[in-house]
Scaffold this active site. Structure first.
Site, mmCIF file in Angstrom:
data_model
loop_
_atom_site.group_PDB
_atom_site.id
_atom_site.type_symbol
_atom_site.label_atom_id
_atom_site.label_comp_id
_atom_site.label_asym_id
_atom_site.label_seq_id
_atom_site.Cartn_x
_atom_site.Cartn_y
_atom_site.Cartn_z
ATOM 1 N N SER A 71 0.787 -1.227 0.001
ATOM 2 C CA SER A 71 -0.111 -0.106 0.034
ATOM 3 C C SER A 71 0.756 1.457 -0.033
ATOM 4 O O SER A 71 0.335 2.356 -0.314
ATOM 5 C CB SER A 71 -0.929 0.053 1.349
ATOM 6 N N TYR A 192 -7.353 -4.774 -4.028
ATOM 7 C CA TYR A 192 -6.459 -5.930 -4.242
ATOM 8 C C TYR A 192 -7.211 -7.123 -4.907
ATOM 9 O O TYR A 192 -6.716 -7.792 -5.652
ATOM 10 C CB TYR A 192 -6.117 -6.424 -2.816
ATOM 11 N N GLU A 282 1.119 -13.040 4.034
ATOM 12 C CA GLU A 282 0.871 -11.638 3.926
ATOM 13 C C GLU A 282 0.985 -11.183 5.362
ATOM 14 O O GLU A 282 0.244 -10.217 5.442
ATOM 15 C CB GLU A 282 -0.197 -11.290 3.265
#
Length: 339
Positions: A71, A192, A282
């Site tokens: 991001s 996403y 993640e």
């Protein structure tokens, strides 16, 4: 070995964000120089030991492919020079982490993309990261505009300079967008996942892998909507007179396990061939909370793979074998260590 192919430096020291704020505030000027950012090794160690490394040890993973915070890439901000300076800083930090914790982290590159700019401009930074930092992968943003999708599809020749260099280097790309500046699309909950699905569909519509038969893309977050709608994509490919998806796409496209509940992982492993699934979490990322239904962290994806109805052989492929096959440079580094 349990290899997590999708980690971002989301816990970087606050000085990084402060430097970025100054860079943005100075636009359209150049802003602070890279040398003005000072982060010590002790600060880097603390940011990793108390966060990513602590959770890796707690959850039982061994090695993370580590790239700058997705991001934070924010390619829509400023111009190419803005992105080039920012990417160089972020990539250097990930490299430093990999040097401080060589048994646990290996770097992947952020590219200095910018809307409307020839992707060939990213190649010098990619080469620097591979040749000087030992990067094993890269993140490719299919939408540098930040949610407005002004770039051509991934199958367009616009992207070919990057693909040619990827093939030459034998390095895969994770297709990963950045912040959405379009209010219609929440960054992690919509943008996403939309991008994951969009990237797959673009590849389905085109014939990119005829031109680049060894090109490798990793589609994160379990492929967005792809596994859930596999029948739809098979049917669309049939109507478009494309080959079977197993021939058309699955020699080149791979999916990670950043799916945060057991039914989602079960679906992924039932629909997508195991050879195309790579372990990832993640963490520490978009979903950091505890699932009240299980009492465990949503992003503790190792638990889901352990509980999935797959063979021990398939589980090993997801945890290690597939990552070493897709990330050939990682495999070479591990073999050099006797692993």
């Amino acid at each position: 070995m349990i290899i997590d192919v999708h980690g971002h430096y989301t816990t970087a020291p606050a000085a990084l964000g402060a430097w970025r704020d100054k860079q943005i505030a100075a636009l359209p000027g150049r802003g602070p120089s890279a040398s003005e950012l000072r982060i010590s090794d002790d600060e880097l160690c603390e940011s990793i030991e108390l966060n990513q490394l602590a959770k890796m040890r707690e959850r039982g993973s061994d090695l993370t492919i580590f790239s700058p915070r997705a991001s934070f890439m924010a390619h829509h901000i400023g111009d190419f020079e803005t992105s080039a300076t920012w990417a160089a800083i972020c990539n250097e930090l990930c490299f430093r982490v990999s040097q401080l914790f060589p048994d646990h982290f290996v770097p992947a590159a952020m590219l200095p993309q910018s809307p409307g700019v020839d992707p060939a401009t990213c190649i010098p930074e990619l080469l620097r990261c591979v040749e000087q930092y030992g990067n094993v992968g890269l993140n490719l943003n299919p939408d540098p505009s930040g949610g407005h999708w002004t770039s051509p599809p991934l199958t367009d020749r616009h992207w070919y300079p990057i693909y040619e260099k990827m093939v030459e280097l034998d390095i895969p790309a994770m297709i990963h967008v950045s912040t959405s500046c379009n209010a219609c699309f929440h960054t992690t909950g919509a943008h996403y996942l939309n991008a994951d699905t969009t990237a797959f569909m673009q590849c389905l519509q085109g014939d990119l892998f005829k031109d680049f038969p060894t090109l490798k893309f990793l589609i994160p977050h379990g492929g967005g909507a792809v596994p859930y709608h596999w029948g739809r994509f098979r049917g669309l490919a049939q109507e478009m007179k494309k080959p079977l998806l197993s021939e058309h796409l699955l020699n080149n496209l791979f999916f990670d396990t950043c799916v945060y509940h057991q039914p989602g992982i079960d679906l992924l492993t039932q629909v997508i061939p195991v050879k195309n699934v790579l372990f990832a979490s993640e963490m520490i990322g978009a979903v950091r909370g505890i699932d009240p239904e299980t009492g465990h962290a949503y992003d503790d994806t190792r638990r889901y793979i352990q509980a999935a109805a797959i063979s021990a052989e398939d589980r090993h492929a997801i945890f290690e074998g597939n990552a070493r096959r897709v990330f050939s440079r990682l495999d070479a580094q591990l073999k050099a260590k006797g692993l």
